[in-house]
Design a protein around this motif. Structure first.
Motif, PDB file in Angstrom:
ATOM      1  N   THR A   2       0.837  -1.190   0.000  1.00  0.00           N
ATOM      2  CA  THR A   2       0.000   0.000   0.000  1.00  0.00           C
ATOM      3  C   THR A   2       0.877   1.246   0.000  1.00  0.00           C
ATOM      4  O   THR A   2       1.713   1.424   0.872  1.00  0.00           O
ATOM      5  CB  THR A   2      -0.918   0.027   1.243  1.00  0.00           C
ATOM      6  N   THR A   4       0.947   5.121   0.591  1.00  0.00           N
ATOM      7  CA  THR A   4       0.134   6.003   1.424  1.00  0.00           C
ATOM      8  C   THR A   4       0.359   7.475   1.077  1.00  0.00           C
ATOM      9  O   THR A   4       1.345   7.817   0.416  1.00  0.00           O
ATOM     10  CB  THR A   4       0.467   5.806   2.911  1.00  0.00           C
ATOM     11  N   HIS A   5      -0.548   8.306   1.568  1.00  0.00           N
ATOM     12  CA  HIS A   5      -0.366   9.752   1.362  1.00  0.00           C
ATOM     13  C   HIS A   5       0.900  10.236   2.064  1.00  0.00           C
ATOM     14  O   HIS A   5       1.526  11.188   1.624  1.00  0.00           O
ATOM     15  CB  HIS A   5      -1.606  10.538   1.812  1.00  0.00           C
ATOM     16  N   GLN A   6       1.330   9.527   3.126  1.00  0.00           N
ATOM     17  CA  GLN A   6       2.582   9.892   3.792  1.00  0.00           C
ATOM     18  C   GLN A   6       3.789   9.631   2.883  1.00  0.00           C
ATOM     19  O   GLN A   6       4.757  10.388   2.909  1.00  0.00           O
ATOM     20  CB  GLN A   6       2.757   9.126   5.114  1.00  0.00           C
ATOM     21  N   ASP A   7       3.720   8.568   2.086  1.00  0.00           N
ATOM     22  CA  ASP A   7       4.790   8.301   1.122  1.00  0.00           C
ATOM     23  C   ASP A   7       4.907   9.440   0.123  1.00  0.00           C
ATOM     24  O   ASP A   7       6.008   9.901  -0.196  1.00  0.00           O
ATOM     25  CB  ASP A   7       4.535   6.997   0.355  1.00  0.00           C
ATOM     26  N   ARG A  66      -2.818  14.256  -2.242  1.00  0.00           N
ATOM     27  CA  ARG A  66      -1.819  13.245  -1.837  1.00  0.00           C
ATOM     28  C   ARG A  66      -2.477  11.875  -1.725  1.00  0.00           C
ATOM     29  O   ARG A  66      -1.908  10.868  -2.158  1.00  0.00           O
ATOM     30  CB  ARG A  66      -1.145  13.621  -0.520  1.00  0.00           C
ATOM     31  N   GLY A  67      -3.674  11.843  -1.176  1.00  0.00           N
ATOM     32  CA  GLY A  67      -4.418  10.579  -1.082  1.00  0.00           C
ATOM     33  C   GLY A  67      -4.766  10.021  -2.451  1.00  0.00           C
ATOM     34  O   GLY A  67      -4.683   8.812  -2.684  1.00  0.00           O
ATOM     35  N   ALA A  70      -1.561   8.697  -4.056  1.00  0.00           N
ATOM     36  CA  ALA A  70      -1.198   7.432  -3.409  1.00  0.00           C
ATOM     37  C   ALA A  70      -2.072   6.293  -3.927  1.00  0.00           C
ATOM     38  O   ALA A  70      -1.560   5.205  -4.236  1.00  0.00           O
ATOM     39  CB  ALA A  70      -1.325   7.565  -1.892  1.00  0.00           C
ATOM     40  N   ASP A  74      -0.666   3.203  -5.978  1.00  0.00           N
ATOM     41  CA  ASP A  74      -0.875   1.885  -5.409  1.00  0.00           C
ATOM     42  C   ASP A  74      -1.500   0.948  -6.440  1.00  0.00           C
ATOM     43  O   ASP A  74      -1.100  -0.211  -6.565  1.00  0.00           O
ATOM     44  CB  ASP A  74      -1.750   1.987  -4.154  1.00  0.00           C
TER      45      ASP A  74
END
Length: 82
Positions: A2, A4-7, A66-67, A70, A74
């Motif tokens: 997965t 993520t938006h953090q990535d 960002r989401g 991601a 993904d």
């Protein structure tokens, strides 16, 4: 795997030269594009900071965007068998 938006945020925030987000050994890393072939053989390049700037401008993607990025990345990784 997965993404993520953090990535996406880590990729955008880094100060590395020509940064890319890669998938290697089941984990994501933000590294300099110049290091991928030598230090991470077989890694899958997912996206680049340059690509984010091109798509969203110098301020980068919003939290919502960002989401979305991601989720798109993904899906691409899953389709490639990552």
């Amino acid at each position: 795997m997965t993404i993520t938006h953090q990535d996406v945020q880590r990729l955008f925030d880094t100060q590395l030269d020509e940064p890319v987000l890669i998938l290697t050994e089941g984990r994501t890393l933000v590294v300099s594009a110049a290091d991928v072939d030598d230090r991470y053989p077989g890694a899958l390049t997912i996206g680049s900071k340059t690509g984010l700037v091109d798509e969203f401008g110098a301020d980068g993607p919003s939290e919502r965007e960002r989401g979305e990025v991601a989720a798109r990345w993904d899906t691409e990784v899953s389709q490639r068998g990552g």
